[in-house]
Motif scaffolding. Structure first.
Motif, PDB file in Angstrom:
ATOM      1  N   GLY A 178      55.067  42.391  46.617  1.00 32.00           N
ATOM      2  CA  GLY A 178      55.233  42.550  45.181  1.00 32.00           C
ATOM      3  C   GLY A 178      54.773  43.928  44.763  1.00 32.00           C
TER       4      GLY A 178
ATOM      5  N   TYR B  49      51.272  44.897  44.437  1.00 33.34           N
ATOM      6  CA  TYR B  49      50.856  43.676  43.736  1.00 33.34           C
ATOM      7  C   TYR B  49      50.951  42.501  44.684  1.00 33.34           C
ATOM      8  CZ  TYR B  49      50.989  39.685  40.554  1.00 33.34           C
ATOM      9  OH  TYR B  49      50.735  38.484  39.933  1.00 33.34           O
ATOM     10  N   ASP B  50      49.873  41.754  44.758  1.00 37.93           N
ATOM     11  CA  ASP B  50      49.831  40.530  45.559  1.00 37.93           C
ATOM     12  C   ASP B  50      49.572  39.362  44.618  1.00 37.93           C
ATOM     13  OD1 ASP B  50      48.574  38.305  47.196  1.00 37.93           O
ATOM     14  OD2 ASP B  50      49.136  39.698  48.788  1.00 37.93           O
ATOM     15  N   ALA B  51      50.488  38.418  44.581  1.00 39.93           N
ATOM     16  CA  ALA B  51      50.384  37.311  43.622  1.00 39.93           C
ATOM     17  C   ALA B  51      49.105  36.509  43.801  1.00 39.93           C
ATOM     18  CB  ALA B  51      51.607  36.403  43.748  1.00 39.93           C
ATOM     19  N   LYS B  52      48.636  36.385  45.032  1.00 42.97           N
ATOM     20  CA  LYS B  52      47.450  35.569  45.281  1.00 42.97           C
ATOM     21  C   LYS B  52      46.174  36.233  44.771  1.00 42.97           C
ATOM     22  CE  LYS B  52      49.370  33.253  49.357  1.00 42.97           C
ATOM     23  NZ  LYS B  52      49.212  33.004  50.810  1.00 42.97           N
TER      24      LYS B  52
ATOM     25  N   HIS C 164      46.933  38.200  40.583  1.00 43.87           N
ATOM     26  CA  HIS C 164      47.462  37.502  39.406  1.00 43.87           C
ATOM     27  C   HIS C 164      46.421  37.435  38.285  1.00 43.87           C
ATOM     28  CE1 HIS C 164      49.906  34.777  37.062  1.00 43.87           C
ATOM     29  NE2 HIS C 164      48.899  33.952  36.966  1.00 43.87           N
TER      30      HIS C 164
ATOM     31  N   ARG D 127      56.384  43.312  36.633  1.00 44.98           N
ATOM     32  CA  ARG D 127      55.808  42.734  37.855  1.00 44.98           C
ATOM     33  C   ARG D 127      56.955  42.197  38.694  1.00 44.98           C
ATOM     34  NH1 ARG D 127      52.766  39.074  35.689  1.00 44.98           N
ATOM     35  NH2 ARG D 127      54.069  37.261  36.060  1.00 44.98           N
TER      36      ARG D 127
ATOM     37  N   GLU E 181      58.053  40.429  42.087  1.00 47.08           N
ATOM     38  CA  GLU E 181      57.603  39.593  43.206  1.00 47.08           C
ATOM     39  C   GLU E 181      58.797  39.321  44.111  1.00 47.08           C
ATOM     40  OE1 GLU E 181      54.759  36.364  42.040  1.00 47.08           O
ATOM     41  OE2 GLU E 181      55.265  37.014  40.006  1.00 47.08           O
TER      42      GLU E 181
END
Length: 972
Positions: free
Chosen positions: A549, A718-721, A724, A677, A679
């Protein structure tokens, strides 16, 4: 053989540069699908042709006969298969069952006759083909390459056609008949590939506009993926994949003396920083000036690489990938049809990826000759109208015919008696005004944006084709996006998590010592399976990371008609990779402030070198996307989707200042910038600062609508985990209460105004609410006064508010609790940005002294004892001796509501005469007069609610309106 014309000269040095040409060939040397290259031998034969014989036609006749042979052979094999099937599956079973097979026998005999006829025909075709191959081999055996080079070069290295030769080009419609200078083969071979400046020119346009025909006409050096060599392309007659070819020219004079654009953004940023910091950064500015070297100091020759892109709507992914590795665009338009759907999409892609475009109006030979000029002018006006509003509205236009009579002949079937037939014309035979196009192309060329000092530690290479060579290794062809590479360097295949050593590099079949940014090259590696990669990226080890992401700064394509909704899925193209991704949009207001200079400290000041340049023409700078730094600590107002227009309250400046974007200063017509953002549903390998293009490729292909939705610049991983919860997106909330009671009055010292420093409110919280969590929150009044909640007041949900600066609110006025909640906060905590104003002191106003109650009786002070010892009735409230001194004077109030009664009577609801603490029943019957009409009198008729309001009865009616002032007469 005398001096050659421009076209023949190009053929000569193309042959001289190609060391793979044989002087004895078989049919496979002419078959493209078998790795052959018929163009090499066409060009060789064109130099040996006589006035009576066109040797070039031998190649075309051989290929035509070979095509007939294969077609005949296919029919022959089909008949033999049918005959065998008939014998085995029909005749044999019927004979075994003693059934009649006479009809089948007749059919069998007919097929045998056809097979015999086709066999004889096949032998005849093969015999003719072999005879022509023999003639070709005889001519090739007599060609002396040394004499060929000598005759091609003439007495000087450059051959310029004479005036008489130029005037003989009757096919051209351009007023400019000058031709390009052509270099001798010896001079070309003497120049190292590193001294050749490569300029990538994308050829874009709608399907069937003649792009490949134009490329074939212009090209003198072909790659392994040029001119629709794949079987599928030739079968369908359209371009299905990217094609690469080139031609070489002397470095144009205006480029020879130009400074190389090493990094314009960096230079500008460094200069501005030097001005801000004085002498502190003066050394940086001087370094930037030293890097701007003249192009002629680094290069001796210009190579124009043509990137032939498909035009079909279903191949938009390939078009996007090809457009991101170019420096300028030739937008090919069918002059008879004008702008078409894919023409418009290609124009949008060009706006994102390049700063220079030429419109090529092809197929002007389709216009009747006596109407050609007029029809061409009409076509140009229509195209100019379509370009209005884009950054190419002043683009150059030129009308040509890349292949007179139809582009399919040149694009797929070969050159039919065209190139080389006439050695006296400056115009390529079978074309129209090609030199007019080349002259404009030369004049429009700008210094390309290149790294001044290519670093092997920042090498990025976009691979578009991959194939094995027996005994050598695997060749990866593509374009160098940044940095440099040399033989024996290690390169990484990020998608395969493996590294390989570079065995060698070539640029259009010439060995090179180094490949640097902008070069079109082939890189050979060993021990690598070509089937593992079709397209992708190779890079310096460790420089390209897998990202799931990213946060990007994006702008909507203004021709995209749909909405950009947060949470929707888009096709995201990064280089040659296109994957699905979920995209959310926010931050339009905050970016507007940042770009407009309200938050200059967050603008990226390090320039392009902070990231390293990751693309050529397809850079985010040219797409109008500024370099902004994303701050995880910033707050952003939540958005449900992309805002096409900012609310007026959020954009008061009226003028955008995006000097770093490369766009015009007045961006009022452009959609606002947003943070996005992204993903990725499938992780991708790409460096930060790359250009991304979002599309809706699942839309109807035949719909007359733009499918390109937005462009963006990757700013942050960006890392969703893990990330976020770091995004601080909030929603605004507001709750409204009311003033239920006023505190003691004070006269403020600085303005002598009567204010209250303490008030009591209600209707904000429920009875059971725990007030401790709200203590300290800020409240506002309609007048803009700000106070804070101090504590609860009683047990019914009321609260105490302190105003450090005082307030002049009245009972019943609203109190506003404004706050925000972060969407990612699981606790849903309340946050406020404001602060309390400074304290403003005042002196207390003491109320009138009340009479003390008597001590002789425990009963009410209004009662008396009679002679018999009983308690008398209380004194009526109208007894003036018992009324508080508060109402000895006239008291004013305001009519808030009116109700009609019986007859002419009207009951008015009045506020301001009493407070909540007053017992209104004691004052029942007091006279109230309307100040607007003195003759209208009423009397207090009781209380109304619990907020100090009262009812006033006007028996004879009332002419005053709501909001009028009334006066309660005092007791004299």
């Amino acid at each position: 053989m005398g001096k050659c014309d421009a076209t023949t000269q190009i053929m000569i040095y193309s042959i001289a540069m190609n060391s793979s040409m044989k002087q004895k060939i078989d049919i496979n040397d002419l078959r493209i699908e078998k790795g052959g290259d018929p163009d090499i031998y066409r060009q060789a034969l064109s130099t040996a042709q006589t006035s009576s014989t066109s040797c070039v036609s031998y190649i075309d006749e051989v290929l035509s006969l070979d095509t007939q042979r294969r077609s005949t052979l296919t029919n022959l094999e089909g008949l033999r298969s049918k005959l065998s099937t008939l014998q085995k599956t029909v005749i044999a079973p019927k004979k075994k069952a003693n059934e009649d097979v006479s009809a089948e026998i007749v059919q069998l005999k007919d097929w045998k006759v056809e097979i015999s006829t086709l066999s004889n025909e096949l032998k005849g075709i093969e015999q003719k083909r072999d005879e022509l191959l023999g003639k070709i081999n005889d001519i090739l055996a007599n060609i002396n390459m040394d004499d060929l080079k000598k005759n091609g070069s003439g007495d000087s290295g450059v051959n310029t056609p004479t005036k008489e030769t130029s005037e003989s080009a009757s096919t051209t419609t351009s007023s400019t008949s000058s031709s390009l200078p052509i270099l001798s083969p010896e001079k070309i071979k003497s120049i190292p590939p590193e001294r050749i400046l490569n300029l990538n020119v994308g050829v874009l346009g709608h399907v069937d506009t003649g792009k490949t025909s134009l490329v074939k006409t212009l090209s003198s050096v072909l790659s392994t993926a040029a001119l629709d060599k794949s079987k599928q392309s030739r079968a369908r007659g359209i371009t299905l994949d990217l094609g690469f070819s080139a031609f070489l020219l002397p470095l144009p004079e205006h480029l020879r003396n130009a400074d190389m654009a090493t990094s314009s953004d960096t230079s500008a940023n460094r200069s501005s920083n030097a001005k801000k910091n004085g002498n502190k950064n003066s050394n940086v500015t001087s370094t930037s000036q030293d890097e701007n070297v003249k192009l002629q100091q680094k290069y001796d020759l210009l190579q124009v690489t043509l990137v032939d892109c498909p035009g079909h709507a279903s191949l938009i992914r390939t078009i996007i990938g090809g457009a991101q590795i170019i420096d300028m665009v030739l937008l090919v338009v069918d002059a008879t049809k004008g702008m078409q759907t894919q023409t418009a999409e290609c124009l949008v892609i060009a706006e994102m990826t390049t700063r220079n475009l030429i419109v090529v109006l092809n197929k002007i030979d389709m216009f009747p000759e006596h109407e050609r000029e007029e029809r061409l002018d009409i076509a140009k006006k229509k195209i100019r109208a379509a370009l209005r509003g884009t950054k190419f509205e002043d683009a150059q236009m030129v009308g040509i015919s890349a292949c007179v009579g139809g582009e399919k002949v040149a694009a797929v079937g070969g050159i039919t008696g065209s190139e080389g037939e006439s050695t006296n014309s400056t115009e390529i035979a079978g074309t129209n005004n090609i030199h007019g196009l080349l002259n404009i192309l030369q004049a429009q060329m700008r210094p390309p944006n290149r790294d001044s000092k290519p670093s092997p530690d920042r090498f990025h290479f976009a691979v578009d084709h991959c194939f094995p060579i027996k005994g050598q290794g695997t060749v990866l062809t593509g374009t160098c996006l940044s940095g440099s590479v040399q033989p024996n360097d290690m390169v990484e295949f990020p998608t395969l998590a493996t590294q390989k050593k570079v065995k060698g590099v070539q640029m259009f079949r010439r060995k090179a010592n180094m490949v640097q940014q902008g070069d079109r090259a082939g890189i050979c590696v060993s021990n690598f399976d070509a089937k593992l990669m079709e397209r992708g990226v190779i890079a310096s080890p460790g420089t390209v990371k897998l990202i799931r992401g990213a946060i990007a700064v994006v702008r909507k394509v203004r021709f995209f008609k749909g909405n950009l909704n947060s949470g929707a899925k888009f096709h995201i193209s990064v280089g040659h990779t296109t994957v699905m991704a979920t995209v959310s949009f926010w931050g339009a207001r905050e970016i507007a402030k940042q770009v407009n200079g309200e938050d200059d400290k967050k603008r990226e000041s390090t320039g392009s070198q902070a990231f390293g340049k990751s693309s050529l023409g397809g850079s985010a700078d040219l797409a109008g996307l500024p370099r902004l730094k994303f701050d995880w600590n910033d707050d952003f107002l939540h958005q449900d989707n992309y805002l096409d227009v900012l609310p007026a309250s959020d954009n008061n400046s009226g003028e955008w200042n995006e000097s770093t974007s490369g766009q015009r200063k007045d961006n009022s017509q452009l959609p606002p910038l947003h943070w996005a953002r992204i993903e990725f549903l499938t992780p991708v390998y790409c460096p930060m600062d790359s250009l991304v293009i979002g599309s809706r490729l699942d839309s109807e292909v035949n719909a007359n609508a733009c499918r390109l939705a937005f462009s963006g610049r990757l700013v942050e991983r960006y890392d969703a985990k893990s990330d976020h919860g770091r995004l601080k997106s909030y929603t605004k909330k507001e709750k409204v209460g009311a003033v239920s009671r006023l505190g003691d009055p004070y006269k403020r010292a600085d303005d002598d105004k009567v204010v209250r420093y303490e008030v009591f409110g209600t209707d904000l919280f429920k009875k059971e609410t725990d007030m401790t969590q709200f203590v300290g929150l800020l409240l506002e009044t309609d007048r803009g006064d700000v106070g804070s909640i101090q504590s609860s007041f009683g047990t019914s949900g009321k609260f105490r508010v302190n105003f450090p600066g005082g307030t002049d609110v009245r009972e019943g006025d609203p109190l506003y609790l404004r706050f925000k909640r972060y969407t990612n906060d699981p606790k849903k905590a309340i946050h406020q940005d404001g602060s309390l104003p400074p304290a403003r002191t005042g002196s207390r106003i003491d109320p009138p002294v009340k009479k003390k109650k008597g001590k002789g009786n425990k009963n009410n002070n209004n009662t008396t004892t009679n002679q018999n010892g009983g308690v008398s009735s209380p004194v009526r409230s109208t007894d003036t001796s018992t009324i508080s001194d508060k109402f000895n004077k006239d008291t004013f109030g305001e009519i808030v509501k009116m109700k009609e009664g019986d007859g002419t009577s009207i009951t008015a609801i009045v506020s301001g005469l009493f407070s909540m603490e007053d017992d209104i029943s004691k004052y029942k019957g007091r006279i109230v007069v309307s100040t607007t009409a003195q003759n209208e009198e009423g009397i207090v008729d009781g209380s109304f609610g619990k907020m100090g309001k009262c009812k006033v009865l006007f028996k004879d009616g009332l002419s005053a309106d709501v909001g009028s002032q009334v006066k309660m007469l005092g007791v004299s």
